[in-house]
Write a protein that holds these residues in place. Structure first.
Motif, PDB file in Angstrom:
ATOM      1  N   GLY A  38      -5.109  11.765   7.554  1.00 32.14           N
ATOM      2  CA  GLY A  38      -5.007  12.052   6.126  1.00 32.14           C
ATOM      3  C   GLY A  38      -5.149  10.776   5.320  1.00 32.14           C
ATOM      4  O   GLY A  38      -6.119  10.010   5.478  1.00 32.14           O
ATOM      5  N   ASP A  39      -4.161  10.504   4.460  1.00 36.35           N
ATOM      6  CA  ASP A  39      -4.216   9.313   3.616  1.00 36.35           C
ATOM      7  C   ASP A  39      -3.838   8.037   4.361  1.00 36.35           C
ATOM      8  O   ASP A  39      -3.983   6.949   3.816  1.00 36.35           O
ATOM      9  CB  ASP A  39      -3.265   9.489   2.419  1.00 36.35           C
ATOM     10  N   ASN A  40      -3.327   8.173   5.586  1.00 35.54           N
ATOM     11  CA  ASN A  40      -2.945   7.003   6.381  1.00 35.54           C
ATOM     12  C   ASN A  40      -3.954   6.782   7.492  1.00 35.54           C
ATOM     13  O   ASN A  40      -4.169   7.647   8.343  1.00 35.54           O
ATOM     14  CB  ASN A  40      -1.556   7.198   6.979  1.00 35.54           C
ATOM     15  N   ASP A  41      -4.565   5.614   7.477  1.00 40.73           N
ATOM     16  CA  ASP A  41      -5.583   5.324   8.485  1.00 40.73           C
ATOM     17  C   ASP A  41      -4.973   4.918   9.822  1.00 40.73           C
ATOM     18  O   ASP A  41      -5.566   5.149  10.877  1.00 40.73           O
ATOM     19  CB  ASP A  41      -6.503   4.199   7.991  1.00 40.73           C
ATOM     20  N   ASP A  75       0.817  -1.222   0.000  1.00 43.49           N
ATOM     21  CA  ASP A  75       0.000   0.000   0.000  1.00 43.49           C
ATOM     22  C   ASP A  75       0.848   1.269   0.000  1.00 43.49           C
ATOM     23  O   ASP A  75       0.443   2.293  -0.566  1.00 43.49           O
ATOM     24  CB  ASP A  75      -0.922   0.017   1.217  1.00 43.49           C
ATOM     25  N   ASN A  76       2.022   1.246   0.641  1.00 43.71           N
ATOM     26  CA  ASN A  76       2.772   2.484   0.868  1.00 43.71           C
ATOM     27  C   ASN A  76       4.187   2.482   0.296  1.00 43.71           C
ATOM     28  O   ASN A  76       4.886   3.498   0.395  1.00 43.71           O
ATOM     29  CB  ASN A  76       2.868   2.764   2.377  1.00 43.71           C
TER      30      ASN A  76
END
Length: 763
Positions: free
Chosen positions: A632-635, A554-555
């Motif tokens: 933000g984009d990171n849960d 994912d990252n």
């Protein structure tokens, strides 16, 4: 005795009579000395009660002989006449050339020599045989004080050339008399067992081999008597008295029976507390300083504590030499005491100069900027003590002491003298240590804690273990400005193998830099804020868990992080390492900014409170709370930033980092919520009570880590209890603990004995 004294006087007169009769009164034309070897002629003339030109008669002859004998320099004195010349013929006593001791193991030779010197018996002194008896008695007294009643002392005098002697003293120390029984007579309200618990002297028990408390000692018995007196006087027995202390020794001088006769008297309570005298502080404020109140039992301890509190409060206003006397008015019928505190504040005292001694390396300004007491102002007890504490917390000195002598010829001025003992603050160090989770740890560092005596810290460090390989350079200036604003920065490279730290299987390589500023808010509060950048590369292994693989998918596996951090800290501890009292509270916030590759935040709270409830025992309570989350984009919080628990720094008895949810491979993974609490009772170690660098405690630990999406559940907390020993050595801190888990689950990794050598704690 009178008969022998009279006989001695008659013999002396008979000896002097021929000399006196041999002299007819004449005028002395000259005085000549015969027989002197070591003693200067001037010394004899100083004592001789006659001079040239003076008439000399029978009475003067008797007086002269008597005075010269009394000097102790001579064993024979004779006066002769040659015409009008007076001849003083003397025979000097021999000098002690050498003095040796044999058989003394309990008392060092230096101590024996020093004690005999106080009675005039030492090398270089004139030998007087009559002193030998005093020597024997003095040595016996010293051994009796140690409980060695079977001691035997034998002395041998050997003549040497040039009118000298050698003294040999043979000592047979014997065994220490052990206490067989301690009896109390007269205690009706407090039992023998309670009194025995208060004193150190005791009969032989399980730990007597280590504590030596069963060996009789006269000084220790005297100290125990004072302990008993304080025990009763602190519990209302104002008329308590030790009537007598009887010590009986068995014929073989190996066992002692002690009987303490005492009178308890009645309990008294406080009926009234008053403040009298002159004091410039509001009366209610001083009354609040008095810890003993009406209705309380009479307590000498609380009275002394109240006197000290009042004196310190008045001393804060400059009345440093105030006198506070507590006067009890006893009512024997009502069994009450009316307590009056008489206060004489005296003159306000001002500080002329503040002086520093012993700082051979550290600059004067480094010490002076820690001062809270100012020159020219009135002295404050609180500020003098706080200045002392700040010097101790610097870490540059082994010992710091303070004195406040009066300025000569004044009654309202003092100087404040701080004396420090420097300890090494710069070193090139290479060390090796071991930790159960990190394995062998190699450390190399070039560190200057007090760079060129300026108080700045410069460090170049290398660390290598099975878990981490780290290279770093750091610089810290605690006084960037005169107001105490600090600044520091560091650069680093770190390679980490998480599996070796008992975590999920992955590795990271990271490098970065950081800068940090500190700002003092109050005397005990400060805030730190800073910024950091680091680049992290995440690597998987053949056995990496699904959670790690999913995160990389994912990252990606490479991340730049730009972070801001801030910390609010409250610290009243008296020392940074091994403190004995005070409190530390710290709240830290860290956030990775939105333009970082991973955006997240972490909040951490730490607490430490030390309370010395007796002189030798300290309660220590510690707590840690941590929470992190993505935004933000990171849960979620990145897993390599997870909190961990278990091991010597958190919950002992459980393997380090093992608590919390596992990954898909069943290995510890950490979590985003951490809860840890520790309670310890710090206790003295026999024979090491005064050593700061060793700490022994009994503890209870509790804590756990919770994963993302899990809520706090106290039923999941783990508990343990045990014993801990921490000591500071040239290798660093050595920590040993043995813990018994009180609450665990089936899959928990238990590890009762844990230790680390050559690693430090971030506490």
């Amino acid at each position: 005795m009178k008969k022998y004294r009279r006989l001695f006087i008659i013999l002396l007169i008979m000896l002097l009579q021929p000399i006196a009769q041999a002299f007819e009164t004449f005028v002395i034309e000259d005085i000549r000395l015969k027989g002197l070897k070591r003693i200067e002629a001037g010394t004899v003339f100083n004592y001789l009660p006659v001079t040239v030109g003076q008439p000399f008669s029978q009475e003067e002859a008797k007086t002269a002989i008597s005075i010269l004998f009394k000097t102790g320099f001579f064993k024979n004195v004779r006066l002769e006449r040659d015409g009008n010349i007076l001849i003083v013929r003397v025979e000097e006593r021999p000098a002690i050339s050498k003095m040796t001791f044999t058989g003394n193991e309990e008392i060092e030779t230096e101590d024996l020599t020093r004690s005999l010197k106080t009675i005039g018996f030492a090398e270089g002194r004139l030998f007087n045989r009559s002193l030998l008896e005093k020597v024997t008695l003095e040595l016996q007294r010293q051994y009796f004080d140690l409980g060695r009643y079977a001691v035997q002392v034998k002395s041998t005098v050997t003549p040497l050339s040039r009118n000298r002697v050698a003294i040999k003293i043979d000592i047979s120390e014997g065994v220490i008399a052990r206490i067989k029984k301690i009896n109390f007579v007269g205690n009706h309200t407090i039992s023998d067992d309670e009194l025995l618990d208060e004193i150190k002297s005791s009969t032989t028990g399980w730990f007597s081999f280590f504590t030596k408390n069963d060996k009789y000692s006269r000084p220790q018995m005297a100290a125990d008597v004072e302990v008993l007196r304080s025990y009763y006087l602190d519990r209302g027995y104002i008329n308590f008295n030790i009537d007598s202390t009887q010590v009986s020794i068995t014929p073989d001088k190996k066992e002692v029976y002690i009987t303490i006769n005492l009178t308890e008297g009645d309990k008294y309570t406080i009926s009234q507390v008053k403040l009298l005298g002159n004091f410039g502080i509001p009366k209610p404020e001083l009354l609040d300083k008095i810890s003993i109140k009406a209705g309380n039992l009479f307590s000498r301890k609380q009275i002394i504590k109240s006197q000290e509190a009042i004196k310190e409060r008045i001393g804060d206003e400059g009345y440093y030499f105030a006198n506070i006397n507590a006067v009890p008015d006893i009512d024997p019928d009502k069994k009450t005491v009316a307590l009056s505190f008489f206060i004489d504040q005296g003159k306000r005292v001002y500080v002329r100069r503040i002086n520093f001694k012993g700082n051979t390396k550290t600059r004067d300004e480094v010490l002076r900027r820690e001062m809270r007491q100012m020159e020219g102002g009135w002295i404050s007890t609180r500020d003098v003590k706080r200045s002392l504490a700040r010097l101790e917390r610097l870490g540059y000195f082994e010992q710091v002491t303070v004195e406040t002598p009066r300025v000569p010829n004044t009654d309202d001025q003092v100087d404040i003298n701080y004396t420090v003992v420097e300890q090494p603050s710069s070193n090139i160090m290479a060390s090796i240590g071991y930790a159960q989770t990190q394995g062998i740890v190699f450390n190399g560092s070039l560190t200057q804690e007090n760079f060129l005596g300026s108080g700045k810290r410069v460090s170049l460090t290398f660390n290598n273990s099975q878990v981490n390989t780290t290279y770093s350079f750091s610089y810290f200036n605690p006084y960037l400005t005169i107001d105490g604003v600090s600044r520091g920065f560091n650069v680093f490279y770190r390679s980490t193998d998480a599996e070796e730290a008992n975590l999920s299987r992955y590795t990271t390589d990271a490098y970065g830099t950081a800068i940090n500023y500190g700002l003092p808010i109050t005397e005990y509060n400060n805030i730190n804020f800073g910024a950091a950048f680091d680049h992290t590369t995440l690597k998987q292994t053949d056995f990496t868990a699904d959670e790690v693989l999913d995160f990389i998918e994912d990252n990606g596996d490479s991340y730049n992080s730009y972070r801001l951090n801030a910390r609010l800290r409250y610290d009243t501890r008296n020392r940074a390492l091994f403190p004995s009292k005070g409190m530390l509270q710290s709240i830290r916030a860290e956030v990775a900014l939105p333009f970082s590759d991973l955006s997240y935040y972490k909040l951490t709270y730490r607490h430490q409170w030390l309370y010395p409830f007796t002189k030798d025992y300290i309660f220590l309570f510690k707590g840690q709370l941590g929470f992190g989350e993505g935004y933000g984009d990171n849960d979620n919080l990145p897993f390599f930033e997870n909190f961990t628990a278990g091991g010597p720094r958190t919950v002992r008895g459980f393997r380090e980092n093992s608590l919390g949810p596992p990954d898909s491979e069943g290995r510890p993974f950490g979590g985003n919520l951490k809860v840890v609490g520790n309670a310890e009772l710090i206790m003295p170690i026999p024979f090491l009570e005064k050593v700061r660098s060793v700490r022994f405690s009994a503890f209870v630990d509790v804590g756990n880590v919770y994963g993302t999406g899990e809520e706090f559940d106290n039923s999941q907390l783990r508990y343990s209890t045990g014993l801990s020993l921490i000591t500071l050595t040239p290798l660093g801190l050595l920590s040993f603990s043995y813990a018994i888990p009180l609450k665990s689950q089936e899959n928990d990794e238990l590890e009762r004995f844990q230790f680390t050598i050559g690693t430090t704690f971030n506490w």
